[in-house]
Each structure stands twice: as structure tokens, then as C-alpha cells.
Design a protein around this motif. Structure first.
Motif, PDB file in Angstrom:
ATOM      1  N   ALA A 392       0.820  -1.221   0.000  1.00  7.21           N
ATOM      2  CA  ALA A 392       0.000   0.000   0.000  1.00  7.21           C
ATOM      3  C   ALA A 392       0.853   1.270   0.000  1.00  7.21           C
ATOM      4  N   LEU A 395       2.520   1.727  -3.452  1.00  5.11           N
ATOM      5  CA  LEU A 395       1.628   2.218  -4.501  1.00  5.11           C
ATOM      6  C   LEU A 395       1.446   3.728  -4.382  1.00  5.11           C
ATOM      7  N   ILE A 409      -7.288   5.780 -10.028  1.00  4.62           N
ATOM      8  CA  ILE A 409      -6.849   4.474  -9.529  1.00  4.62           C
ATOM      9  C   ILE A 409      -7.788   4.051  -8.406  1.00  4.62           C
ATOM     10  N   SER A 411      -7.969   1.255  -5.638  1.00 10.89           N
ATOM     11  CA  SER A 411      -7.098   0.261  -5.012  1.00 10.89           C
ATOM     12  C   SER A 411      -7.818  -0.392  -3.835  1.00 10.89           C
ATOM     13  N   LEU A 413      -5.853  -2.447  -1.804  1.00 15.05           N
ATOM     14  CA  LEU A 413      -4.719  -2.933  -1.011  1.00 15.05           C
ATOM     15  C   LEU A 413      -4.958  -2.623   0.455  1.00 15.05           C
ATOM     16  N   ARG A 448      -7.925  -0.553 -11.784  1.00 17.33           N
ATOM     17  CA  ARG A 448      -8.075  -1.270 -10.516  1.00 17.33           C
ATOM     18  C   ARG A 448      -6.746  -1.934 -10.160  1.00 17.33           C
ATOM     19  N   VAL A 449      -6.358  -1.758  -8.899  1.00 21.74           N
ATOM     20  CA  VAL A 449      -5.161  -2.394  -8.352  1.00 21.74           C
ATOM     21  C   VAL A 449      -5.602  -3.214  -7.154  1.00 21.74           C
ATOM     22  N   ASP A 450      -5.461  -4.532  -7.251  1.00 23.76           N
ATOM     23  CA  ASP A 450      -5.883  -5.459  -6.195  1.00 23.76           C
ATOM     24  C   ASP A 450      -4.730  -6.382  -5.851  1.00 23.76           C
ATOM     25  N   VAL A 462      -3.229  -5.495 -11.877  1.00 23.52           N
ATOM     26  CA  VAL A 462      -3.561  -4.164 -12.367  1.00 23.52           C
ATOM     27  C   VAL A 462      -4.435  -4.357 -13.596  1.00 23.52           C
TER      28      VAL A 462
END
Length: 541
Positions: A392, A395, A409, A411, A413, A448-450, A462
């Protein structure tokens, strides 16, 4: 607390249109193929034997009535003859019926001409009668020769004078006794197989056995044959005894165990070479196969090791070559930019548009050289500093460095989710992925960032909602200088090194990269990163 990730499918890199290459077994293992072939061989042998047995007049039918099966048949014939010899004719049918119930086949007694004496059987075919007539007749002893000094016939020509005594013989002369009959010379008995036959007529199996002659000539007039009639060779257990099946099973099991070391000696090295080839295909050219053998498999392993050496030398030389070129071109470009600034200060205003075009071209060349330098540094990492990195905060650092707005973005996280990697390389990889996604899909929705924890790794994804990439080009996105047809311009597609740098950085940290299209549209880049381990904050060459 971080949520548990769903099971991760094997990494799939599309090879060409309509096909995919998966690092898993898609067919039957070689060990199972060898054992299956061995089993199939046994099944074929058994099937051929059954066909020969089932065919009329098959050559294996006669084999069945020899050996232990023939001895059992002879014992049954002798037992029936002994019992019937002591019974009146009226009880012969009931006696044979008891044997029929016992062995679940039909018994009958016939004469040489096929005339039924006792028992209940279907009409005897002519071929079976012919077999009965082929039985050798009873061997009668020849008549004794007439005594010396007697007539052997009605004519005087047949008179046999007595032999003259030999005066020189040392044996005492013994008077011939007429009470001692002269025995005929011994005759060789016929083989037991001459008293048995088996044939198949009218979908029935007919077995013929010569019954031993009776002392009472009134009971068996002429040679007698015992007939056994059955629909199958397996019904009675007389011909085919299934009691030793466990012996056959043990033999088959022993054969399989005997073959197992050879199968493992072939398949285990093949698995090692397959795994090594897969690692080489992912760019790990330092992989070596530890197989010391003098056969073809050992030669193949040496060839793969030599291939890895050559590929490692080639790729390393190529990266050094690119790095050297970029480094050598850096100084001339810097001097060009410095000279261009002086020219702009001393030039006429009407030349400014032309100078702007030159400055843009020089800036693009400088950006290209920077990308090449980053690519070579990611591939020729001389030292890695592996440490525990929380995703986290990393990022947020990337977003601030790239000047990316937070609203672009999304996220998920969670705090505390960490991986083991080199901070500088991982930061560069995430920045390149986000920059690539914003370039092609910024107008299609948020990025999306997971991240999901697994058993031995962390999965960082991503994903965008852009148009995606043709399936037959997915496997080439991480190749250096590759751009799709829709991204050939510099303004839209860059130089084609962004994802190549991502792949080199992640693999240098011990991770894996996979790219796939989303449904209904979009592209997703997945990074598999190692979980932190004890003592992970260390450097390695």
C-alpha cells in the motif's frame, strides 16, 4: 485482515491464434503409457487365445485336453466307467445325470457308430461321429505261434520241424514245456492324446473320451466313447480351472514391479528436463539439469544445458550491447541538447517552429535511451536487495512520483500486506504497468489495483477497461520493442519496452508475470510475488 485469494490458474501464454501453451501435463504421462502398452499387450495375447479357442477346429482346442486338463478328463472317464460297470443298464442314465448336475455339462455314452447308449445330449453332428470313428480300435494281442513239430495249417508244407539242439552250447538243455504259452512281443501303447478329441459344432463344444473296456463283455459291446457337451469352455471348470488366477495376478504384478524401475529411469529425467525447459522459456537461462547418464537421455540433458549456456551468453551479450550503445549515445545527445539551447537563443524568431521539432526529436531519442538503460539494468542486475515491502505505501509512492490522480486508480490494497522483493525494481515495474494502462485505457474507466494473499505468494493485479489486445499477440507483449499494430506511432505506443522492463524487474525479484484479456473487455497484468520469509532482508548477487 487480508482475504484469502481464490485458487490461481496456471500461467497461460498464448502461443498463436487458437492455441495456448500451458505449463502442465495435457496428455497421458509416459510411465502410464508404458504400463498401459504392457497391459494392452497381455490383453491382445489373451484375446487372440480366446479367438483361437472359440473358432471351430481352432489349434488351441486340442491343447486344452492335454496336460492337467487331460488328466482330469481321464480321471472322470475312469470314474464313470468304474461306476457304470457295477450298475445295471437301467441306472446308467441317472448316473450320467448326476455327473451332469455336478459339472454343469451334458454326459453321454456312445458306440463307435455314434449310437447313443446312455445320457441326454443333442443330436450328435456327423463331424463328431467321424471323430469318434477316428479313435484307434482295441489292441488285440496276436495269436501265439504254433509249437515246434506241429502243423500250422492243413497242408504239409506248413510243418515246422523242431529246432536242433546245439551240442556246443554250454547251457543245459531244457525240455520245452507245452504248458508255458509263448507271450507275444510287447507293443508300445498309444499316447493318451489318441484317446481324446475336442471340436466345436453347432455352437457347442464336444469332448470325446475313450472309456476303459469292461471285463464284462455284455455291458459294453464294442468300443465305447464318453461324450461331454457344453456351451462354453468356462462353465464346468474341467478344461479351464480358474483357481490359479491369483498366481497369474501375482505374475502380472511382479512383471509390473519389474518394469517400474525402467519406467522411472526414463520418466524422472524427462520430467526434470521438461521443468528445466519451462524455466528456460521464462528467461531463466541459468537453469541446469543435473543428470549424469551415458545414454540418449543423458545426451539430451547435456544438449539442454549447452543450449542454456548459449542462450544466457547471447541474451546477456545483447543486453550489454544495448546498454553500451545507450551509454555511448547519452553524451552526444546531451551535447546536442546543450547546443540546441544556444541556437534557440541566437536564432531568428521565424526559425522557432523548426527548432521546436528538433528539440522534440532529441527529447524522444533521450527517452528511448533512458528506456534502454532501464531495460538493461533490469536484466543485468548485479546486486539485488531483497527486503520486506508493504504494497500500500509503495503504490502511494508510485502515484506521487508519476503524478497520477487518485481518482483514476481504485485500489483495494489493505495495510500490512507485504511481499519480498527489491524495492527499486518493484517500484519501477508497478510504475510502468500503471503508465501503460493510463496510456491506452484512461478514458475507459478507472484502473483497478488489487492484491490477494496465497499459500506461498502474493498476487498483485492491475486491470483496466480498455479495448484489450488480440489473443494471438498476448504472449509477445513482454518482448523488447514489440508494439501492436494499433500502437505503432510513438505518441500512442511508446518504444515497446515498458512491459519488457516489468517482466525483467519482477523475474529479478523471483516473481512471475502473466497477461490476459478481461471479459467483456480490458487487460489485466498479474504479478506473482514471494511472501516474506525469515531473514528476507538481505542482499544477493
Amino acid at each position: 485482515m487480508p482475504t484469502e485469494a481464490p485458487p490461481i490458474a496456471p500461467v497461460t501464454l498464448t502461443k498463436k491464434k487458437g492455441s495456448a501453451r500451458k505449463y502442465r501435463l495435457s496428455g497421458i504421462p509416459v510411465s502410464l503409457q508404458i504400463l498401459s502398452w504392457f497391459t494392452l499387450n497381455l490383453v491382445l495375447v489373451g484375446a487372440v487365445a480366446l479367438v483361437l479357442l472359440a473358432s471351430e477346429g481352432g489349434p488351441l482346442l486340442s491343447v486344452l485336453i492335454n496336460g492337467r486338463a487331460g488328466e482330469r478328463l481321464d480321471a472322470i472317464a475312469a470314474d464313470i466307467a468304474e461306476r457304470i460297470n457295477g450298475l445295471p443298464r437301467e441306472k446308467w442314465d441317472s448316473t450320467l445325470e448326476s455327473y451332469s448336475r455336478r459339472y454343469k455339462i451334458a454326459f453321454a455314452l456312445t458306440r463307435r457308430d455314434g449310437d447313443l447308449q446312455a445320457g441326454k445330449v443333442p443330436t450328435i453332428p456327423p463331424a463328431v461321429v467321424a471323430k469318434i470313428r477316428e479313435f484307434p480300435g482295441p489292441q488285440r494281442p496276436p495269436p501265439p505261434p504254433p509249437p515246434p513239430g506241429s502243423f500250422s495249417g492243413d497242408s504239409a508244407d506248413h510243418f515246422r520241424p523242431p529246432p536242433r539242439p546245439n551240442p556246443h552250447s554250454k547251457e543245459e538243455s531244457r525240455p520245452s514245456s507245452e504248458s508255458e504259452p509263448t507271450s507275444p512281443p510287447p507293443q508300445d501303447p498309444l499316447p493318451l492324446s489318441s484317446y481324446r478329441f475336442i471340436t466345436r459344432e453347432n455352437n457347442l463344444y464336444w469332448i470325446g473320451l475313450r472309456v476303459p473296456p469292461s471285463n464284462d463283455a455284455g455291458r459294453f459291446r464294442g468300443p465305447t466313447t464318453l461324450l461331454l457337451v457344453s456351451h462354453s469352455l468356462f462353465s464346468s471348470g474341467i478344461l479351464l480351472d480358474f483357481t490359479p488366477l491369483w498366481v497369474v495376478s501375482c505374475v502380472l504384478l511382479g512383471s509390473a514391479l519389474f518394469w517400474l524401475p525402467l519406467v522411472r529411469r526414463i520418466t524422472v529425467p524427462l520430467r526434470k528436463m521438461r521443468d528445466a525447459a519451462e524455466r528456460m522459456a521464462r528467461g531463466q537461462f541459468d537453469t541446469r539439469i543435473a543428470i549424469q547418464r551415458g545414454d540418449e537421455i543423458g545426451s539430451l540433458a547435456e544438449s539442454l544445458n549447452h543450449l542454456g549456456d548459449r542462450l544466457e551468453e547471447f541474451v546477456s551479450g545483447q543486453k550489454r550491447f544495448l546498454g553500451d550503445i545507450a551509454h555511448e549515445l547519452g553524451s552526444p545527445l546531451a551535447r546536442m541538447q546543450f547546443g540546441l539551447g544556444i541556437v534557440e537563443q541566437q536564432s531568428d524568431p521565424h526559425l522557432q517552429p523548426l527548432l521546436d521539432d528538433v528539440r522534440e526529436e532529441v527529447a524522444q531519442m533521450s527517452a528511448l535511451l533512458q528506456e534502454i538503460l532501464q531495460f538493461t539494468k533490469a536484466g543485468l542486475h548485479t546486486e539485488l536487495h531483497l527486503e520486506v515491502i508493504e504494497l500500500a505505501p509503495l503504490l502511494q509512492k508510485v502515484l506521487a512520483q508519476e503524478n497520477i490522480a487518485q481518482d483514476k486508480i481504485h485500489s483495494s490494497l489493505v495495510p500490512g500486506l507485504s511481499v519480498q522483493a527489491d524495492a527499486h525494481l518493484l517500484q519501477r515495474a508497478i510504475a510502468n504497468i500503471l503508465r501503460n494502462a493510463l496510456r491506452y485505457a484512461a478514458d475507459s474507466g478507472p484502473i483497478r489495483v488489487d492484491a490477494y494473499p496465497g499459500a506461498t505468494h502474493i498476487v498483485l493485479t492491475v486491470a483496466d477497461s480498455g479495448p484489450g489486445v488480440p489473443v494471438d499477440l498476448l504472449h509477445r507483449l513482454c518482448d523488447p520493442f514489440f508494439r501492436t499494430e494499433s500502437a505503432r506511432t510513438r505518441e500512442a505506443g511508446g518504444v515497446g519496452l515498458g512491459l519488457a522492463i516489468v517482466k525483467r524487474c519482477v523475474e529479478a525479484c523471483g516473481g512471475l508475470v502473466s497477461i490476459r484479456n478481461r471479459k467483456p473487455h480490458g487487460l489485466e497484468v498479474e504479478l506473482r510475488l514471494s511472501l516474506p520469509s525469515s531473514g528476507s532482508d538481505s542482499s544477493r548477487p
